[in-house]
Design a protein around this motif. Sequence first.
Motif, PDB file in Angstrom:
ATOM      1  N   SER A  43       0.929  -1.129   0.111  1.00  0.00           N
ATOM      2  CA  SER A  43       0.027  -0.114   0.076  1.00  0.00           C
ATOM      3  C   SER A  43       0.831   1.399  -0.227  1.00  0.00           C
ATOM      4  O   SER A  43       0.405   2.371  -0.387  1.00  0.00           O
ATOM      5  CB  SER A  43      -0.925   0.044   1.091  1.00  0.00           C
ATOM      6  N   ALA A  44       1.985   1.094   0.565  1.00  0.00           N
ATOM      7  CA  ALA A  44       2.896   2.295   0.726  1.00  0.00           C
ATOM      8  C   ALA A  44       3.732   2.570  -0.829  1.00  0.00           C
ATOM      9  O   ALA A  44       4.000   3.738  -0.970  1.00  0.00           O
ATOM     10  CB  ALA A  44       4.008   2.063   1.607  1.00  0.00           C
ATOM     11  N   ASN A  48       2.844   5.073  -6.215  1.00  0.00           N
ATOM     12  CA  ASN A  48       3.926   6.000  -6.044  1.00  0.00           C
ATOM     13  C   ASN A  48       5.072   5.666  -7.066  1.00  0.00           C
ATOM     14  O   ASN A  48       5.079   4.663  -7.656  1.00  0.00           O
ATOM     15  CB  ASN A  48       4.522   5.800  -4.815  1.00  0.00           C
ATOM     16  N   ARG A  49       6.065   6.558  -7.123  1.00  0.00           N
ATOM     17  CA  ARG A  49       6.954   6.647  -8.087  1.00  0.00           C
ATOM     18  C   ARG A  49       8.330   6.598  -7.431  1.00  0.00           C
ATOM     19  O   ARG A  49       8.720   7.227  -6.317  1.00  0.00           O
ATOM     20  CB  ARG A  49       7.053   7.858  -8.980  1.00  0.00           C
ATOM     21  N   MET A  64      11.244   7.708  -3.074  1.00  0.00           N
ATOM     22  CA  MET A  64       9.882   7.639  -3.452  1.00  0.00           C
ATOM     23  C   MET A  64       9.119   9.060  -3.174  1.00  0.00           C
ATOM     24  O   MET A  64       9.452   9.662  -2.764  1.00  0.00           O
ATOM     25  CB  MET A  64       9.152   6.630  -2.338  1.00  0.00           C
ATOM     26  N   SER A  65       8.100   9.065  -4.341  1.00  0.00           N
ATOM     27  CA  SER A  65       7.408  10.243  -4.362  1.00  0.00           C
ATOM     28  C   SER A  65       6.493  10.722  -3.290  1.00  0.00           C
ATOM     29  O   SER A  65       6.337  11.618  -3.022  1.00  0.00           O
ATOM     30  CB  SER A  65       6.415  10.190  -5.556  1.00  0.00           C
ATOM     31  N   ASN A  66       6.279   9.590  -2.313  1.00  0.00           N
ATOM     32  CA  ASN A  66       5.489  10.014  -1.138  1.00  0.00           C
ATOM     33  C   ASN A  66       6.528  10.440  -0.042  1.00  0.00           C
ATOM     34  O   ASN A  66       5.928  10.505   1.305  1.00  0.00           O
ATOM     35  CB  ASN A  66       4.639   8.726  -0.742  1.00  0.00           C
ATOM     36  N   GLY A  67       7.636  10.561  -0.182  1.00  0.00           N
ATOM     37  CA  GLY A  67       8.670  10.945   1.048  1.00  0.00           C
ATOM     38  C   GLY A  67       9.194   9.592   1.553  1.00  0.00           C
ATOM     39  O   GLY A  67      10.273   9.888   2.294  1.00  0.00           O
ATOM     40  N   THR A  68       8.905   8.411   1.315  1.00  0.00           N
ATOM     41  CA  THR A  68       9.489   7.373   1.808  1.00  0.00           C
ATOM     42  C   THR A  68      10.348   6.841   1.273  1.00  0.00           C
ATOM     43  O   THR A  68      11.040   7.352   0.208  1.00  0.00           O
ATOM     44  CB  THR A  68       8.612   5.930   2.120  1.00  0.00           C
ATOM     45  N   SER A 118      11.914   5.502   6.607  1.00  0.00           N
ATOM     46  CA  SER A 118      11.446   7.291   6.353  1.00  0.00           C
ATOM     47  C   SER A 118      13.046   7.611   6.163  1.00  0.00           C
ATOM     48  O   SER A 118      14.199   6.956   6.155  1.00  0.00           O
ATOM     49  CB  SER A 118      11.140   7.578   7.815  1.00  0.00           C
TER      50      SER A 118
END
Length: 271
Positions: A43-44, A48-49, A64-68, A118
């Motif tokens: 799901s994470a 995302n990219r 990753m594009s979601n900051g992870t 993170s």
Amino acid sequence: MPELPEMENYRRVLSNHILDIPISDIKVNRDKSINVPVETFASALIGNRVIFVERRGKYLNFHMSNGTRLLIHLMLGGLMYYGTDEDLPERSTQVEISFGDYKLCFIGLRLGYIHLLSAKEVDQVFSELGPEPLDRRMNEERFVKIAKKRRGGLKTMIVNQHVVAGIGNRYADEIAYRANLLPSAKIQDLGDEALQRLYSSVVEVLTEAIEDGGYMDTPIYKDDQQTGRYKAKFKVYDREGETCYHCGGVVSRVELTGRKAFFCPSCQHDQ
């Protein structure tokens, strides 16, 4: 185990293939290869990219594009392959990340891992590593200064990831050979000239290995002609009993603090 040149080769190839493409699917065949439940991992990532691929030592870090972050360490026997289902080697995969019709597959990941972290957690991991040997902030003076603070065998020092990041067994032997120094030479007994020679060898061997795609036998993608070309250029590693290309002597092998080390007794010395 893939070392700095192999991981840099992966970084360059993947940077040309997977950036800014939405992840369409995740398949985990071995739960122990990841650090969170499969559902959390998927799901994470799905949708995302990957926006940047960073290498630090023997690690790859997918931003990753979601900051992870996806922190990857292949360890012993791990490798990656990027392609369609038709292209994939006939080997079991531990994790597959799909980018539309193409997949990034992790193979032989029995000791290695892919951790969802993170940015702060990745920074903590990287804080344990020594400097990058090819970084623009590294130079002869800094390398010599680092080496003069150490004691023990030459090979033991340069494979220590807390001292210098990215060098492992194979390239340590090739670096020592290029510098005409025994892998068992005591680092505290080496003078400035020998340490400068060692630094030049680090830069030369790693740079050449990167440009020739490292030593990995398995290509990264279909029709890959680059990966693994440096394997044929090893001068001493895994050549016990064979002829030294330089002097015609015989390459030997010893055990140093639990590691095998290959060297030429004629070409390599304590100083």
